[in-house]
Write an enzyme that holds these catalytic residues in place. Structure first.
Site, PDB file in Angstrom:
ATOM      1  N   SER A   1       0.764  -1.326   0.046  1.00  0.00           N
ATOM      2  CA  SER A   1       0.033  -0.010  -0.156  1.00  0.00           C
ATOM      3  C   SER A   1       0.965   1.179   0.042  1.00  0.00           C
ATOM      4  O   SER A   1       0.577   2.244  -0.552  1.00  0.00           O
ATOM      5  CB  SER A   1      -0.872  -0.139   1.305  1.00  0.00           C
ATOM      6  OG  SER A   1      -0.397   0.485   2.451  1.00  0.00           O
TER       7      SER A   1
ATOM      8  N   ASP B   1       8.867  -4.292  -4.294  1.00  0.00           N
ATOM      9  CA  ASP B   1       7.603  -3.495  -4.097  1.00  0.00           C
ATOM     10  C   ASP B   1       7.319  -2.404  -5.117  1.00  0.00           C
ATOM     11  O   ASP B   1       6.476  -2.498  -6.040  1.00  0.00           O
ATOM     12  CB  ASP B   1       7.174  -2.861  -2.445  1.00  0.00           C
ATOM     13  CG  ASP B   1       6.759  -3.997  -1.832  1.00  0.00           C
ATOM     14  OD1 ASP B   1       7.037  -5.234  -2.199  1.00  0.00           O
ATOM     15  OD2 ASP B   1       6.293  -3.836  -0.891  1.00  0.00           O
TER      16      ASP B   1
HETATM   17  O1  PMV Z   1       5.466  -6.722   3.081  1.00  0.00           O
HETATM   18  P1  PMV Z   1       5.921  -6.316   2.111  1.00  0.00           P
HETATM   19  O2  PMV Z   1       4.808  -6.724   1.107  1.00  0.00           O
HETATM   20  O3  PMV Z   1       6.480  -4.867   2.015  1.00  0.00           O
HETATM   21  O4  PMV Z   1       6.955  -7.005   1.416  1.00  0.00           O
HETATM   22  C1  PMV Z   1       8.434  -6.980   1.904  1.00  0.00           C
HETATM   23  C2  PMV Z   1       9.253  -7.964   1.246  1.00  0.00           C
HETATM   24  C3  PMV Z   1      10.514  -8.233   1.877  1.00  0.00           C
HETATM   25  O5  PMV Z   1      11.065  -9.174   0.950  1.00  0.00           O
HETATM   26  C4  PMV Z   1      10.233  -9.091   3.253  1.00  0.00           C
HETATM   27  C5  PMV Z   1      11.176  -6.928   2.158  1.00  0.00           C
HETATM   28  C6  PMV Z   1      11.990  -6.275   0.844  1.00  0.00           C
HETATM   29  O6  PMV Z   1      12.136  -5.105   1.063  1.00  0.00           O
HETATM   30  O7  PMV Z   1      11.849  -6.981  -0.054  1.00  0.00           O
END
Ligand code: PMV
Length: 316
Positions: free
Chosen positions: A106, A150
Site C-alpha cells: 500500500s 515492491d
Molecule cells: O511486506 P511487503 O509486502 O512490503 O514485502 C516485503 C518483502 C520483503 O522481502 C520482506 C522485504 C523487501 O524489502 O523485499
C-alpha cells in the site's frame, strides 16, 4: 485528472530478496490507489493532499509547504525535484483500496499514485524509471532497507522476476494462474520482520544463508514453472517456500492456519506473502477448487479474501 497504481503480491522469494536472491511478484490491478487531481477554486490555496480510503476513519489533509518535513512532504519534494517543477495549486485526493501493513504494497502504491498525480498537475512526463527511483527512495524512509521489489512491480505493473540492483526482468506467464489472497486481519510491520531476519543472519550466518540459497533455488524453478504454465509444480514450490519462511521465523500461527486450510480445501499451493508475521497469505488454485478454497478461508476467519488472475489481466 485521475492517476493510479496497483497493489502487489509476492509469489515467492520474500526476505531472501533483501540478500540478493531472486523473487517473483505480480501486480494486483483490481486493487488500486487512485489520485484525483483538481485545480483549486478559488486559486492560491497551494498544494493540498487529502489522503483517505480504507483503514482511515477520517481523511488526513496536508497543505504542503517548503518547510514541512514528514514522509509525504519529503516524497512531494523528491517528485517536484524530479519534475523540475514548483508546487502546483491543486488538491490531490488519494483514495486507497489497499489495506495497510498487510504485505500488499500500500505504501509504494500511494507514493506512485501521488507521483503520477503531481506529474499530471504540472503537465510533465514522469517516466516509470524515474518514478520507480523516487518511490524506492520513499520506501527507504519507511522500511530502512527495502529490496526494491515492491516499487518495481507496482510502478511497472507487470509480473517481475526481481533481483536487487539488477535491471527489471518481466516474467512470461505460460498459462493464466488463479490466486486467492487471504488476510489474517493482523497488521505487521515489514521492517520488524526484516530486522528479525537480519538478527537471525547475524547469529547464524551459515544456516541462514543456507535457507536463502534454498529459497533462491525454488524461485528459479518457479520461474520455469510459470513460464511453462505448470501450476501443479508451482504449487509445490510455494509450499516449500512457506516452510523455509517458517524457518526464517516470519510466519505466524494465523498464517500457518490459513495456509493449511487452503491446502486442505484443495489449493495447489499456499504460503505467506510479503513481510509475514501477519498480513496476507496467497493460495494457488485450480478453477474447479477455487470456490471451495475461498469458502474455507472465509470460514476459517480470514478478514478478507480476494481473487486475482495473473496472465489475464489487462495492462493499465
Ligand atoms: O511486506 P511487503 O509486502 O512490503 O514485502 C516485503 C518483502 C520483503 O522481502 C520482506 C522485504 C523487501 O524489502 O523485499
Amino acid at each position: 485528472m485521475e492517476t493510479s497504481a496497483p497493489a502487489k503480491i509476492i509469489l515467492l522469494g520474500e526476505h531472501a530478496v533483501v540478500y540478493g536472491c531472486p523473487a517473483i511478484a505480480v501486480p494486483v490491478s483490481s486493487l488500486r490507489v487512485t489520485a484525483s487531481v483538481v485545480y483549486n477554486q478559488p486559486s492560491g490555496l497551494g498544494l493540498r493532499i487529502v489522503a483517505g480510503g480504507q483503514n482511515q476513519t477520517a481523511p488526513v489533509e496536508i497543505i504542503w509547504t517548503e518547510t514541512r518535513d514528514d514522509a509525504i512532504a519529503r516524497a512531494v519534494r523528491l517528485f517536484l525535484d524530479a519534475l523540475d517543477a514548483a508546487a502546483p495549486d491543486v488538491t490531490i485526493s488519494l483514495d486507497s483500496q489497499i489495506p495497510v501493513a498487510s504485505g500488499l504494497g500500500s505504501g509504494a502504491a500511494i507514493t506512485a499514485a501521488l507521483g503520477r498525480g503531481l506529474a499530471a498537475a504540472v503537465n510533465k512526463e514522469l517516466p516509470d524509471s524515474v518514478l520507480n527511483d523516487v518511490v524506492y527512495e520513499v520506501e527507504k524512509m519507511y522500511h530502512g532497507t527495502p529490496s526494491g521489489i515492491d516499487n518495481t512491480v507496482i510502478v511497472y505493473e507487470r509480473p517481475v522476476y526481481f533481483v536487487r540492483g539488477k535491471p527489471i526482468e518481466t516474467l512470461i506467464i505460460g498459462a493464466p494462474l488463479e490466486f486467492l489472497v487471504a488476510d489474517t486481519g493482523q497488521s505487521a510491520l515489514t521492517r520488524v520482520a526484516v530486522a528479525d531476519v537480519r538478527r537471525l543472519y547475524d547469529a547464524a550466518p551459515e544456516h541462514t544463508q543456507g535457507l536463502f540459497d534454498a529459497i533462491a533455488a525454488l524461485v528459479k524453478r518457479a520461474r520455469q514453472s510459470i513460464e511453462e504454465g505448470d501450476a501443479h509444480a508451482l504449487g509445490l514450490l510455494m509450499n516449500e517456500n512457506h516452510r523455509l519462511l517458517q524457518q526464517l521465523t516470519v510466519s505466524s500461527p494465523q498464517l500457518d492456519r490459513l495456509v493449511q486450510v487452503a491446502l486442505d480445501a484443495g489449493a495447489l499451493g499456499a504460503k505467506l506473502s510479503g513481510g509475514g508475521r501477519g498480513g496476507n497469505m496467497v493460495a494457488l488454485v485450480a478453477a474447479e477448487s477455487s470456490r471451495k478454497v475461498g469458502q474455507a478461508l472465509d470460514y476459517a476467519g480470514a478478514a478478507r479474501v480476494f481473487q486475482t488472475v495473473v496472465g489475464q489481466e489487462k495492462e493499465r
